[in-house]
Design an enzyme around this catalytic site. Structure first.
Site, PDB file in Angstrom:
ATOM      1  N   GLY A  61       3.847 -11.306 -11.753  1.00 25.26           N
ATOM      2  CA  GLY A  61       4.206  -9.902 -11.880  1.00 25.26           C
ATOM      3  C   GLY A  61       5.690  -9.728 -12.112  1.00 25.26           C
ATOM      4  O   GLY A  61       6.314  -8.780 -11.627  1.00 25.26           O
ATOM      5  N   GLY A  62       6.264 -10.634 -12.894  1.00 21.12           N
ATOM      6  CA  GLY A  62       7.720 -10.682 -13.045  1.00 21.12           C
ATOM      7  C   GLY A  62       8.292  -9.823 -14.136  1.00 21.12           C
ATOM      8  O   GLY A  62       9.472  -9.951 -14.465  1.00 21.12           O
TER       9      GLY A  62
ATOM     10  N   LYS B 144      -2.834  -7.047   2.831  1.00 26.53           N
ATOM     11  CA  LYS B 144      -1.429  -7.384   3.005  1.00 26.53           C
ATOM     12  C   LYS B 144      -1.215  -8.190   4.285  1.00 26.53           C
ATOM     13  O   LYS B 144      -0.412  -9.134   4.315  1.00 26.53           O
ATOM     14  CB  LYS B 144      -0.579  -6.111   3.019  1.00 26.53           C
ATOM     15  CG  LYS B 144      -0.589  -5.344   1.702  1.00 26.53           C
ATOM     16  CD  LYS B 144      -0.119  -6.209   0.542  1.00 26.53           C
ATOM     17  CE  LYS B 144       0.046  -5.400  -0.729  1.00 26.53           C
ATOM     18  NZ  LYS B 144       0.459  -6.243  -1.882  1.00 26.53           N
TER      19      LYS B 144
ATOM     20  N   ASN C 168       4.187 -12.251  -6.290  1.00 23.56           N
ATOM     21  CA  ASN C 168       4.680 -10.888  -6.205  1.00 23.56           C
ATOM     22  C   ASN C 168       3.650  -9.836  -6.589  1.00 23.56           C
ATOM     23  O   ASN C 168       3.796  -8.670  -6.231  1.00 23.56           O
ATOM     24  CB  ASN C 168       5.919 -10.763  -7.110  1.00 23.56           C
ATOM     25  CG  ASN C 168       6.335  -9.328  -7.336  1.00 23.56           C
ATOM     26  OD1 ASN C 168       6.806  -8.653  -6.425  1.00 23.56           O
ATOM     27  ND2 ASN C 168       6.140  -8.835  -8.554  1.00 23.56           N
TER      28      ASN C 168
ATOM     29  N   TYR D 142      -6.490  -2.008   2.013  1.00 22.52           N
ATOM     30  CA  TYR D 142      -5.214  -2.440   1.426  1.00 22.52           C
ATOM     31  C   TYR D 142      -4.347  -3.097   2.493  1.00 22.52           C
ATOM     32  O   TYR D 142      -3.799  -4.190   2.298  1.00 22.52           O
ATOM     33  CB  TYR D 142      -4.508  -1.235   0.812  1.00 22.52           C
ATOM     34  CG  TYR D 142      -3.072  -1.467   0.414  1.00 22.52           C
ATOM     35  CD1 TYR D 142      -2.750  -2.057  -0.812  1.00 22.52           C
ATOM     36  CD2 TYR D 142      -2.022  -1.101   1.256  1.00 22.52           C
ATOM     37  CE1 TYR D 142      -1.424  -2.265  -1.184  1.00 22.52           C
ATOM     38  CE2 TYR D 142      -0.703  -1.306   0.895  1.00 22.52           C
ATOM     39  CZ  TYR D 142      -0.409  -1.888  -0.322  1.00 22.52           C
ATOM     40  OH  TYR D 142       0.901  -2.097  -0.680  1.00 22.52           O
ATOM     41  N   ALA D 143      -4.207  -2.422   3.649  1.00 21.71           N
ATOM     42  CA  ALA D 143      -3.377  -2.959   4.722  1.00 21.71           C
ATOM     43  C   ALA D 143      -3.892  -4.307   5.194  1.00 21.71           C
ATOM     44  O   ALA D 143      -3.114  -5.228   5.480  1.00 21.71           O
ATOM     45  CB  ALA D 143      -3.326  -1.968   5.880  1.00 21.71           C
ATOM     46  N   ALA D 144      -5.221  -4.440   5.281  1.00 23.79           N
ATOM     47  CA  ALA D 144      -5.808  -5.705   5.728  1.00 23.79           C
ATOM     48  C   ALA D 144      -5.488  -6.837   4.757  1.00 23.79           C
ATOM     49  O   ALA D 144      -5.241  -7.973   5.180  1.00 23.79           O
ATOM     50  CB  ALA D 144      -7.320  -5.550   5.888  1.00 23.79           C
TER      51      ALA D 144
ATOM     52  N   SER E  90       3.698  -6.285   1.940  1.00 21.40           N
ATOM     53  CA  SER E  90       4.090  -4.919   2.261  1.00 21.40           C
ATOM     54  C   SER E  90       4.254  -4.766   3.754  1.00 21.40           C
ATOM     55  O   SER E  90       3.566  -5.428   4.545  1.00 21.40           O
ATOM     56  CB  SER E  90       3.032  -3.923   1.765  1.00 21.40           C
ATOM     57  OG  SER E  90       3.289  -2.614   2.263  1.00 21.40           O
TER      58      SER E  90
ATOM     59  N   VAL F 139      -3.441 -12.850 -13.236  1.00 17.18           N
ATOM     60  CA  VAL F 139      -3.607 -13.800 -12.139  1.00 17.18           C
ATOM     61  C   VAL F 139      -4.685 -13.363 -11.147  1.00 17.18           C
ATOM     62  O   VAL F 139      -4.938 -14.072 -10.163  1.00 17.18           O
ATOM     63  CB  VAL F 139      -2.279 -14.053 -11.396  1.00 17.18           C
ATOM     64  CG1 VAL F 139      -1.283 -14.743 -12.304  1.00 17.18           C
ATOM     65  CG2 VAL F 139      -1.708 -12.774 -10.809  1.00 17.18           C
TER      66      VAL F 139
END
Length: 287
Positions: A30-31, A177, A107, A173-175, A160, A81
Site C-alpha cells: 500500500g505504498g 487490527k 501497511n 474491524y477492531a478485532a 490502528s 495483496v
C-alpha cells in the site's frame, strides 16, 4: 556474552545518520499514497531500495516517479495483496531480483466497507479479514524465510489504535487490527532468535486519502486541543518517522511492541458518545 557492562557488544554501529537504511531492500505494501507513500519516500531518502506493492496503477507510477526524481531507488508492483495471486506475484518479483528482503512494512488496511455489526454478515467479515489481517500473515510468510536467510530483518505492521482500545464503531474491524497487533508481538517472540524484529504502529488521527480529518471541520481547528493531547492533526510523515525508527538499527533492541502513533488519543481517552448525534464521535464539537 560480555561481562563488561561498559562494553556495548552487539549494538550495531550507525555509520551514517542520514542513511539509516542504506542499501537495504524494503517492501512496503500500500505504498502509493498516504502513510505508505510517506514511508516509501522516507525509506528511499535513507538509502533503501524500496519495492512497493500498490493496487492503483496511477498511484504506483506517481510514487516511483517522486522517489526517483529525488534520487532514490524504487519499483512498484501493481498487485492486490488481499489475494494469493497478488502475494505470490509480489514475492516472486522481489525475491527474483534481490534474493531476499531486509525490511517489510505491512501497511495495507481499511475500515471500508463500513458495516455496523448488527447489519454485518460473513461477506463483510471476510472483506475486513482480507484487507486488515489476512494479507499481513500472507505477505510476512512470503518473505520470512528470505529475511532469516539474510541474517534477519525488521517487520513493521501498521494497524490502528482501534486494535488497542475499545472501538464502538465496528468491532470486527477492531478485532482484525487487534489480531495484527498480537500477531506482531507473537512473531517477535518466536523469531527474535533468528534475527527477526517485529513491531507495530497503532495509527490514529492521521490525514490520509482514506480518512479526511480536515474537510467539514475547517471551522473547528481550535478543538484539536480537545481532540488530541498533542493539540494537532497527524500527518503521514508522523507515522513514517516511527516506521523508520523501527525499521532501522536505531531500534535494534526493540521488538514485540505496538506503538500508538496517535497524538496521545489512546492515553488521553478516545471515543465519546454524543446523545445529540446519536453515535460515538472521536472529535466532539458538542455533546
Amino acid at each position: 556474552m560480555t561481562a563488561d557492562p561498559t562494553d556495548p557488544a552487539g549494538v550495531p554501529e550507525i555509520d551514517d545518520w542520514n542513511r539509516l537504511l542504506d542499501g537495504r531492500v524494503a517492501v512496503v505494501t500500500g505504498g502509493g499514497a498516504g502513510i505508505g507513500a510517506a514511508v516509501s519516500e522516507l525509506f528511499a531518502e535513507h538509502g533503501a531500495i524500496v519495492e512497493i506493492a500498490e493496487i492503483d496503477p496511477n498511484r504506483a507510477a506517481e510514487i516511483v516517479g517522486s522517489i526517483t526524481a529525488a534520487g532514490g531507488r524504487a519499483r512498484a508492483h501493481v498487485v492486490d495483496v488481499r489475494t494469493e495471486v497478488g502475494v505470490d506475484e509480489l514475492a516472486a518479483a522481489v525475491l527474483d531480483t534481490h534474493g531476499g528482503v531486509d525490511v517489510l512494512v505491512n501497511n495495507v488496511g481499511d475500515y471500508r466497507p463500513l458495516v455496523r455489526f448488527h447489519e454485518s454478515d460473513p461477506e463483510s467479515w471476510e472483506a475486513m479479514h482480507r484487507v486488515n489481517f489476512w494479507h499481513v500473515v500472507a505477505v510476512t510468510r512470503a518473505f520470512l524465510d528470505s529475511m532469516i536467510g539474510r541474517g534477519g530483518g525488521s517487520i513493521v505492521n501498521v494497524h490502528s489504535v482501534e486494535g488497542m482500545r475499545g472501538f464502538p464503531g465496528e468491532p470486527v474491524y477492531a478485532a482484525m487490527k487487534a489480531a495484527v497487533a498480537h500477531f506482531t508481538t507473537s512473531l517477535a517472540a518466536g523469531y527474535g532468535r533468528r534475527g527477526i524484529r517485529a513491531n507495530g504502529i497503532g495509527a490514529d488521527l492521521t490525514q490520509t486519502p482514506q480518512v479526511d480529518y480536515i474537510r467539514g471541520y475547517e471551522d473547528r481547528e481550535a478543538l484539536w486541543e480537545a481532540w488530541a493531547p498533542t493539540g494537532r492533526l497527524g500527518w503521514p510523515a508522523d507515522q513514517a518517522r516511527v516506521a523508520l525508527f523501527l525499521a532501522s538499527d536505531l531500534s535494534s533492541f526493540v521488538t514485540g511492541h505496538n506503538i500508538p502513533v496517535d497524538g496521545g488519543t489512546k492515553a488521553g481517552g478516545g471515543w465519546f458518545y454524543s446523545p445529540t448525534a446519536g453515535r460515538f464521535v472521536n472529535r466532539p464539537t458538542t455533546l
